[in-house]
Design an enzyme around this catalytic site. Sequence first.
Site, PDB file in Angstrom:
ATOM      1  CD  GLU A 286      84.748 138.401 -13.972  1.00  0.00           C
ATOM      2  OE1 GLU A 286      84.210 139.508 -14.097  1.00  0.00           O
ATOM      3  OE2 GLU A 286      84.564 137.691 -12.966  1.00  0.00           O
ATOM      4  CG  HIS A 307      70.684 132.768 -41.599  1.00  0.00           C
ATOM      5  ND1 HIS A 307      70.250 132.563 -42.882  1.00  0.00           N
ATOM      6  CD2 HIS A 307      70.454 131.618 -40.930  1.00  0.00           C
ATOM      7  CE1 HIS A 307      69.750 131.335 -42.983  1.00  0.00           C
ATOM      8  NE2 HIS A 307      69.865 130.743 -41.800  1.00  0.00           N
ATOM      9  CE  LYS A 421      84.237 146.931 -10.395  1.00  0.00           C
ATOM     10  NZ  LYS A 421      84.311 145.945  -9.318  1.00  0.00           N
TER      11      LYS A 421
HETATM   12  O1  PA5 Z   1      82.832 137.266 -10.754  1.00  0.00           O
HETATM   13  C1  PA5 Z   1      82.884 138.289 -10.113  1.00  0.00           C
HETATM   14  O2  PA5 Z   1      83.423 138.321  -9.003  1.00  0.00           O
HETATM   15  C2  PA5 Z   1      82.250 139.573 -10.608  1.00  0.00           C
HETATM   16  O3  PA5 Z   1      81.685 139.474 -11.842  1.00  0.00           O
HETATM   17  C3  PA5 Z   1      81.175 140.005  -9.646  1.00  0.00           C
HETATM   18  O4  PA5 Z   1      80.216 138.999  -9.577  1.00  0.00           O
HETATM   19  C4  PA5 Z   1      80.530 141.310 -10.058  1.00  0.00           C
HETATM   20  O5  PA5 Z   1      81.500 142.285 -10.236  1.00  0.00           O
HETATM   21  C5  PA5 Z   1      79.534 141.760  -9.010  1.00  0.00           C
HETATM   22  O6  PA5 Z   1      80.167 141.953  -7.785  1.00  0.00           O
HETATM   23  P1  PA5 Z   1      79.330 142.161  -6.463  1.00  0.00           P
HETATM   24  O7  PA5 Z   1      78.523 140.926  -6.249  1.00  0.00           O
HETATM   25  O8  PA5 Z   1      80.358 142.345  -5.387  1.00  0.00           O
HETATM   26  O9  PA5 Z   1      78.468 143.376  -6.646  1.00  0.00           O
END
Ligand code: PA5
Length: 446
Positions: A286, A307, A421
């Site tokens: 990310e 393996h 989303k």
């Molecule tokens: O790194 C990030 O920001 C995302 O992976 C969030 O942690 C994830 O989408 C969960 O978001 P939230 O804590 O707002 O539910």
Amino acid sequence: MIKVNVKDCLCFAGEQSRKEYIAKALDAFDVLASEKGAGNDFLGWKALPTDTPEELIAGCEAVRDLWKAKGVELVVVVGIGGSYLGARCAIEALSSSFAKQLPSPNGYPEVVFAGNNLSEEYLAELFDLIALKNTACIVISKSGTTTEPAVAFRLVKEYIDKNYSDSSERIVAITDAKRGALKTLSTQEGYRTFVVPDNVGGRFSVLTPVGLLPIAVAGFDIRAMLQGAAEMQKTLCVKGEDNPAIQYAAARNLMYSECGKKVEIMVTYNPKLQYLGEWWKQLYGESEGKDGKGIFPASVTNTADLHSMGQFIQEGERILMETVINVEKANRSVVIGSDPQNLDQLNFLAGKHVEHCGAMAQLGTKLAHLDGGVPQMEVSIERINEYNLGSLFYFFEFACGVSAYLLGVNPFNQPGVEAYKKNMFALLEKPGYEEATKAIKERLGK
Ligand code: PA5
């Protein structure tokens, strides 16, 4: 304390390139240290190890003690992405591999995770378990609006409300200090809440209550974890060629940009560390995968995956590099016995620790992969414990900041996560998405 060794990676490039990438990493370090780079409103994680107040740590321990006193056997941690991967990584690394089959040591509850998928079967099976256990829940969502955890929490809350008279003491929420549906609900229901700081993104939040509370509730030492992270913070804030974060960031970017190594595999040799790979993949994927750039993070758990994936790593497309998590000492000891018949021809190993065989497998694999053109980086810890996990968390977070700035991207945003989303909401016909619903139906020919 961790040690980083990149020499079996740098041998794939010349000395001039090494110097060039170390210089780039030192510049990227300056951007992170000056706090003037892109995404600099999300740097709160940098000071967490030393700045976490005693009150917060004691607060996590108080929930642990309250639930232990209530005889809670099962804690459902509801969250997705950065809101669960760090806690899951630490709890799995520190627990027995057979924790589910064994009685709980010291009477701490089993921790399970929900809200990280939209599988109906998973949730139905979760309720089979909840029905048998004295249950509590930690719901974690910084935004308070993420669909997966919201769906799971609606169901878990309904069950707890229906089945326990002290339901408000069995649910703890970790969310934004002021905003969001989860904050509003918590105030309304009187839940104890912990805050995800505004300036800490989900994937950098393992050392906030997001990670600390579930880890404490599972019976592990969050003070030692923060100490390990604090020690690492002290080491990494010193600029220099020997800084392990600079070495790691320079080596992986050099391999990526100059040697065609587009995929980095985190390699572990203990199944308990599988979720270290999952946590690391989110952190690096990310943070770096944007603007058409980024090293694709993958992970394997050896020797099992030798393996299955071993053939590709050895001889497939030469786009791979590896980062091996080297654990120097096992916490437990098992020695191979001698067998009078020796039908399996293993008496040559009699008297040896299994760990010795593991170490030879690891070394043999490293040499084979080097011969196969796979650069090797190594991050070593002495053993798996809270302190060393804290060091690893902080090391990889800090190195991620340096590495992403070196690559030229903002380490702290994740604009691409929104695309699925929007489509999902349009398909689910969420109010407010009418136009998108119409468009997506047309696209699908409905
Ligand atoms: O790194 C990030 O920001 C995302 O992976 C969030 O942690 C994830 O989408 C969960 O978001 P939230 O804590 O707002 O539910």
